[in-house]
Design a protein around this motif. Structure first.
Motif, PDB file in Angstrom:
ATOM      1  N   VAL A   1     -32.980 -15.496  35.313  1.00  0.00           N
ATOM      2  CA  VAL A   1     -33.877 -15.770  36.432  1.00  0.00           C
ATOM      3  C   VAL A   1     -33.935 -17.276  36.647  1.00  0.00           C
ATOM      4  CG1 VAL A   1     -36.214 -15.528  37.328  1.00  0.00           C
ATOM      5  CG2 VAL A   1     -35.274 -13.757  35.833  1.00  0.00           C
ATOM      6  N   ALA A   2     -33.561 -17.720  37.845  1.00  0.00           N
ATOM      7  CA  ALA A   2     -33.702 -19.125  38.218  1.00  0.00           C
ATOM      8  C   ALA A   2     -34.910 -19.239  39.140  1.00  0.00           C
ATOM      9  CB  ALA A   2     -32.447 -19.627  38.913  1.00  0.00           C
ATOM     10  N   VAL A   3     -35.809 -20.160  38.811  1.00  0.00           N
ATOM     11  CA  VAL A   3     -37.000 -20.372  39.629  1.00  0.00           C
ATOM     12  C   VAL A   3     -36.981 -21.789  40.200  1.00  0.00           C
ATOM     13  CG1 VAL A   3     -38.418 -18.697  38.385  1.00  0.00           C
ATOM     14  CG2 VAL A   3     -38.371 -21.048  37.608  1.00  0.00           C
ATOM     15  N   GLN A   4     -37.521 -21.933  41.386  1.00  0.00           N
ATOM     16  CA  GLN A   4     -37.577 -23.242  42.025  1.00  0.00           C
ATOM     17  C   GLN A   4     -38.492 -24.183  41.249  1.00  0.00           C
ATOM     18  OE1 GLN A   4     -35.844 -24.359  44.763  1.00  0.00           O
ATOM     19  NE2 GLN A   4     -34.740 -22.431  44.500  1.00  0.00           N
ATOM     20  N   GLY A   5     -38.117 -25.449  41.201  1.00  0.00           N
ATOM     21  CA  GLY A   5     -38.977 -26.460  40.593  1.00  0.00           C
ATOM     22  C   GLY A   5     -38.422 -27.030  39.308  1.00  0.00           C
ATOM     23  N   SER A   6     -39.292 -27.712  38.587  1.00  0.00           N
ATOM     24  CA  SER A   6     -38.878 -28.396  37.361  1.00  0.00           C
ATOM     25  C   SER A   6     -39.633 -27.916  36.130  1.00  0.00           C
ATOM     26  CB  SER A   6     -39.070 -29.906  37.515  1.00  0.00           C
ATOM     27  OG  SER A   6     -40.432 -30.201  37.766  1.00  0.00           O
ATOM     28  N   ALA A   7     -40.402 -26.837  36.262  1.00  0.00           N
ATOM     29  CA  ALA A   7     -41.176 -26.320  35.125  1.00  0.00           C
ATOM     30  C   ALA A   7     -40.245 -25.896  33.997  1.00  0.00           C
ATOM     31  CB  ALA A   7     -42.030 -25.148  35.569  1.00  0.00           C
ATOM     32  N   HIS A   8     -40.686 -26.078  32.768  1.00  0.00           N
ATOM     33  CA  HIS A   8     -39.886 -25.703  31.608  1.00  0.00           C
ATOM     34  C   HIS A   8     -40.715 -24.783  30.716  1.00  0.00           C
ATOM     35  CE1 HIS A   8     -36.760 -26.039  28.587  1.00  0.00           C
ATOM     36  NE2 HIS A   8     -37.707 -26.203  27.678  1.00  0.00           N
TER      37      HIS A   8
END
Length: 72
Positions: free
Chosen positions: A43-50
């Motif tokens: 799953v790739a999610v938008q943004g820079s959250a880790h």
């Protein structure tokens, strides 16, 4: 990635599109797992959250479904 075998446990990979670690690294790992017949959810999610920062309601549902499907 170099230790993957057909006996490797199923994987759930969540990766943000703008993380410090490049997206292609997780994509390549997912491909390696699939090439060995290992069940993988990517799953790739938008943004820079880790890591846990990605765990919103939608991601929580996906992780729960993955665990339910793969742990029986």
């Amino acid at each position: 990635m170099y230790q993957v075998t057909q006996e490797t446990a199923p994987f759930f990979i969540g990766h943000s599109t703008d993380e410090f670690i490049p997206l292609w690294e997780s994509q390549r790992f997912a491909t390696t797992l699939r090439d060995h017949g290992v069940p993988v959810t990517f799953v790739a999610v938008q943004g820079s959250a880790h890591s846990i920062a990605q765990l919103d309601r939608a991601m929580s549902r996906r992780v729960t479904a993955f665990l339910r499907d793969n742990l029986g």
